[in-house]
Design a protein around this motif. Sequence first.
Motif, PDB file in Angstrom:
ATOM      1  N   ARG A  65       0.824  -1.215   0.000  1.00 20.16           N
ATOM      2  CA  ARG A  65       0.000   0.000   0.000  1.00 20.16           C
ATOM      3  C   ARG A  65       0.859   1.267   0.000  1.00 20.16           C
ATOM      4  O   ARG A  65       0.468   2.279  -0.585  1.00 20.16           O
ATOM      5  CB  ARG A  65      -0.908   0.030   1.223  1.00 20.16           C
ATOM      6  N   PHE A  66       1.986   1.207   0.666  1.00 17.22           N
ATOM      7  CA  PHE A  66       2.866   2.366   0.779  1.00 17.22           C
ATOM      8  C   PHE A  66       4.113   2.160  -0.079  1.00 17.22           C
ATOM      9  O   PHE A  66       4.606   1.036  -0.222  1.00 17.22           O
ATOM     10  CB  PHE A  66       3.314   2.581   2.222  1.00 17.22           C
ATOM     11  N   THR A  67       4.611   3.253  -0.625  1.00 20.02           N
ATOM     12  CA  THR A  67       5.826   3.206  -1.434  1.00 20.02           C
ATOM     13  C   THR A  67       6.730   4.375  -1.072  1.00 20.02           C
ATOM     14  O   THR A  67       6.275   5.523  -1.022  1.00 20.02           O
ATOM     15  CB  THR A  67       5.497   3.280  -2.935  1.00 20.02           C
ATOM     16  N   ILE A  68       7.992   4.061  -0.840  1.00 22.18           N
ATOM     17  CA  ILE A  68       8.987   5.090  -0.575  1.00 22.18           C
ATOM     18  C   ILE A  68       9.792   5.315  -1.847  1.00 22.18           C
ATOM     19  O   ILE A  68      10.222   4.358  -2.494  1.00 22.18           O
ATOM     20  CB  ILE A  68       9.928   4.681   0.570  1.00 22.18           C
ATOM     21  N   SER A  69       9.995   6.575  -2.165  1.00 20.38           N
ATOM     22  CA  SER A  69      10.818   6.922  -3.328  1.00 20.38           C
ATOM     23  C   SER A  69      11.622   8.168  -2.987  1.00 20.38           C
ATOM     24  O   SER A  69      11.429   8.783  -1.937  1.00 20.38           O
ATOM     25  CB  SER A  69       9.949   7.168  -4.560  1.00 20.38           C
ATOM     26  N   ARG A  70      12.518   8.523  -3.882  1.00 19.15           N
ATOM     27  CA  ARG A  70      13.339   9.702  -3.609  1.00 19.15           C
ATOM     28  C   ARG A  70      13.631  10.435  -4.901  1.00 19.15           C
ATOM     29  O   ARG A  70      13.634   9.845  -5.991  1.00 19.15           O
ATOM     30  CB  ARG A  70      14.646   9.300  -2.923  1.00 19.15           C
ATOM     31  N   ASP A  71      13.871  11.715  -4.742  1.00 17.48           N
ATOM     32  CA  ASP A  71      14.298  12.568  -5.847  1.00 17.48           C
ATOM     33  C   ASP A  71      15.639  13.163  -5.425  1.00 17.48           C
ATOM     34  O   ASP A  71      15.678  14.091  -4.615  1.00 17.48           O
ATOM     35  CB  ASP A  71      13.254  13.663  -6.093  1.00 17.48           C
ATOM     36  N   ASN A  72      16.707  12.605  -5.949  1.00 11.83           N
ATOM     37  CA  ASN A  72      18.037  13.036  -5.518  1.00 11.83           C
ATOM     38  C   ASN A  72      18.303  14.493  -5.866  1.00 11.83           C
ATOM     39  O   ASN A  72      18.995  15.197  -5.128  1.00 11.83           O
ATOM     40  CB  ASN A  72      19.105  12.148  -6.140  1.00 11.83           C
ATOM     41  N   ALA A  73      17.742  14.948  -6.966  1.00 12.50           N
ATOM     42  CA  ALA A  73      17.965  16.336  -7.369  1.00 12.50           C
ATOM     43  C   ALA A  73      17.348  17.310  -6.369  1.00 12.50           C
ATOM     44  O   ALA A  73      17.843  18.426  -6.196  1.00 12.50           O
ATOM     45  CB  ALA A  73      17.396  16.580  -8.758  1.00 12.50           C
ATOM     46  N   LYS A  74      16.282  16.870  -5.736  1.00  9.74           N
ATOM     47  CA  LYS A  74      15.591  17.730  -4.772  1.00  9.74           C
ATOM     48  C   LYS A  74      15.935  17.371  -3.332  1.00  9.74           C
ATOM     49  O   LYS A  74      15.416  17.985  -2.403  1.00  9.74           O
ATOM     50  CB  LYS A  74      14.083  17.635  -4.967  1.00  9.74           C
ATOM     51  N   ASN A  75      16.791  16.354  -3.162  1.00 11.41           N
ATOM     52  CA  ASN A  75      17.125  15.881  -1.806  1.00 11.41           C
ATOM     53  C   ASN A  75      15.865  15.611  -0.993  1.00 11.41           C
ATOM     54  O   ASN A  75      15.765  15.989   0.179  1.00 11.41           O
ATOM     55  CB  ASN A  75      17.999  16.900  -1.074  1.00 11.41           C
ATOM     56  N   THR A  76      14.926  14.963  -1.631  1.00 15.25           N
ATOM     57  CA  THR A  76      13.622  14.736  -1.012  1.00 15.25           C
ATOM     58  C   THR A  76      13.237  13.267  -1.113  1.00 15.25           C
ATOM     59  O   THR A  76      13.465  12.634  -2.150  1.00 15.25           O
ATOM     60  CB  THR A  76      12.546  15.605  -1.676  1.00 15.25           C
ATOM     61  N   VAL A  77      12.694  12.772  -0.046  1.00 17.32           N
ATOM     62  CA  VAL A  77      12.161  11.415   0.008  1.00 17.32           C
ATOM     63  C   VAL A  77      10.651  11.513   0.175  1.00 17.32           C
ATOM     64  O   VAL A  77      10.153  12.391   0.890  1.00 17.32           O
ATOM     65  CB  VAL A  77      12.788  10.628   1.162  1.00 17.32           C
TER      66      VAL A  77
END
Length: 114
Positions: A65-77
Amino acid sequence: VQLQASGGGLVQAGGTLRLSCAASGSINSINSMNWFRQAPGKQRELVGTITIGGSTSYADSVKGRFTISRDNAKNTVYLQMNSLKLEDTAVYYCNARRGLVSWWGQGTLVTVSS
């Protein structure tokens, strides 16, 4: 390392919500980013993890149900939460770890209503 969590709110059961955790500071030293949650009257529990290599793992209660992802360019998870249940109501915290050192963001409240 400074962490800023956002995205909490009120959502109906079955709905979706996406939390964000923006990191700043000495982020190159981080080994993993984690989401925890704490429901009223309960202990804080680990929801999921994303490692520096991109591997993810989840608590059984949120798997699928839950998914963790990240955007390295934005330093955001991100924590994408789908098919939310009443029992997902909690304050959600993002966390960063480097070995035994841990940093916490402020919590963001997620309330799931029937």
